[in-house]
Write a protein that holds these residues in place. Sequence first.
Motif, mmCIF file in Angstrom:
data_model
loop_
_atom_site.group_PDB
_atom_site.id
_atom_site.type_symbol
_atom_site.label_atom_id
_atom_site.label_comp_id
_atom_site.label_asym_id
_atom_site.label_seq_id
_atom_site.Cartn_x
_atom_site.Cartn_y
_atom_site.Cartn_z
ATOM 1 N N LEU A 70 -18.010 2.408 1.508
ATOM 2 C CA LEU A 70 -17.015 1.685 2.297
ATOM 3 C C LEU A 70 -17.607 0.418 2.902
ATOM 4 N N VAL A 85 -17.648 -2.086 0.061
ATOM 5 C CA VAL A 85 -16.293 -2.578 -0.190
ATOM 6 C C VAL A 85 -15.924 -3.642 0.832
ATOM 7 N N ARG A 86 -16.171 -3.367 2.113
ATOM 8 C CA ARG A 86 -15.842 -4.349 3.166
ATOM 9 C C ARG A 86 -16.636 -5.637 2.980
ATOM 10 N N ARG A 128 -15.300 -7.523 -0.208
ATOM 11 C CA ARG A 128 -13.952 -8.045 0.028
ATOM 12 C C ARG A 128 -13.999 -9.256 0.945
ATOM 13 N N VAL A 156 -13.123 -0.303 -7.851
ATOM 14 C CA VAL A 156 -14.210 0.637 -7.584
ATOM 15 C C VAL A 156 -14.198 1.686 -8.681
ATOM 16 N N LEU A 165 -11.325 10.202 -0.805
ATOM 17 C CA LEU A 165 -11.903 8.856 -0.827
ATOM 18 C C LEU A 165 -10.873 7.832 -1.289
ATOM 19 N N ALA A 166 -10.148 8.157 -2.350
ATOM 20 C CA ALA A 166 -9.168 7.224 -2.898
ATOM 21 C C ALA A 166 -8.157 6.794 -1.848
ATOM 22 N N LEU A 220 -9.310 3.723 0.253
ATOM 23 C CA LEU A 220 -9.655 2.442 -0.361
ATOM 24 C C LEU A 220 -8.572 1.370 -0.294
ATOM 25 N N LEU A 267 -8.701 -0.940 2.620
ATOM 26 C CA LEU A 267 -9.884 -1.794 2.693
ATOM 27 C C LEU A 267 -9.828 -2.936 1.681
ATOM 28 N N VAL A 295 -9.107 -2.539 -1.804
ATOM 29 C CA VAL A 295 -9.391 -2.176 -3.196
ATOM 30 C C VAL A 295 -8.073 -2.127 -3.958
ATOM 31 N N LEU A 337 -8.717 1.765 -8.761
ATOM 32 C CA LEU A 337 -9.753 2.786 -8.818
ATOM 33 C C LEU A 337 -9.951 3.185 -10.271
ATOM 34 N N MET A 339 -2.334 1.472 -4.861
ATOM 35 C CA MET A 339 -3.562 1.112 -5.563
ATOM 36 C C MET A 339 -3.416 1.525 -7.019
#
Length: 430
Positions: free
Chosen positions: A251, A254-255, A258, A269, A293-294, A297, A300, A302, A305, A343
């Motif tokens: 995470l 990802v941040r 992004r 991801v 987890l998905a 995302l 954030l 994403v 996936l 997503m």
Amino acid sequence: MTVKKLTASTPAQGVPFYTPAQNPPAGTALDTGAEVPTLFTPLKLRDLTLQNRFAVSPMCTYSADDGHLTDWHLVHLGAFALRGAALTIVEATAVTPNGRISPEDSGLWQDSQIAPLKRIADFVHSQSQKIGIQLAHAGRKASTLGPWHVTRGRHELATADVGGWPDNLWAPSAIAWDKGYPTPKEMTVAEIEGVVQSFADAAKRAVQAGIDAIEIHGAHGYLISEFLSPITNQRTDSYGGSFENRVRILLDIVRAVRAVIPSGMPLFVRISATEWMEYAGGPSWDLAQSKRLAALLPDLGVDLLDVSSGGNNPLQKIEVHPYFQVDMAAEIRSELRRAGKNMAIGAVGMISTAEMARSVVQADGTLSGQQDGTVEINGEHGTKAKADLVLVARQFLREPEFVLKTAALLGVDVQGPVQYHRAPFKKERL
């Protein structure tokens, strides 16, 4: 007698060489009626629009020069874009030198690696196609030899005399890949934070190179995957123990990524939905945690996936069947939609026929395969798509023209490369 007036060919725009414009790009359905399967309809991810649902999955080729891509990669990757793949994703590209799988892996840890990547991006763009890159750190599975040097299925060490770094492997915990392999160094918090920054720095270089989409590699037993698993992550600090702690590094990455890429650029991801260790009875990374987890995302930033599996443990027991990974992608997709999370989902694994590729993304149709390998489209039966994008790997190595061949088998009239206009794919010739 009427003489046809000759006109200059329209050049491709935005590339530093002449080539005819590909408008529309190869792989575009020319008939957009109701009978066109979802596989040949556009997919929009932020500002990126793909004309079909085919992506070339990242595939390591162990052919880079100190992390720099070469003419090999230009020809290898360009072949897929030329023949209709809407998105070609460059192989796992290390964000630090010790994050390479092998000494010959692609890298993006220094500015000199931008230009060779840009050359490939320019070619892909000259075909009106899109290019992505997978950013990665190999963790405890780094410093291995290319697969043609070793026994099939093994990870054999690249020692210092062949450019390896067996004394500088990093991992969440000091747990070796297998017996006889070096024990990696348990990363400090400062080193973890440094890797997060390295992902962001590599992403900025990718933007400079003209890349259209970025994928973070969190699968297959490499560094991020090692952090996710309670088998390989036995830390007692804020990066280990609970689910929230084990996913923290991903995470954070990802941040960080992004934050440094354009707002209109899609971020992907890749995860291993399970590490296939459930049979052992102890805690492991599994589909339930992947769903959890998905759900985190999309908020954030994403956009897709990419669902794969395995690779984190030599004792894994994979339940192999043609849809063994696609079905997990479908479960995650369904759960996200039930939760109202927006997503896209990419499916990968054993996608090698026109029928299977179509079935993965088809929202409301079924099909039947014929003995001669062709596919006939049946009426609509309300089936649900398993994924939004098909990521194909080995079949593209066997058939770089897989997109064009699939279109012919499905009876979809698509644009081909303009220079190949005298050799169209015909269903009756396949």
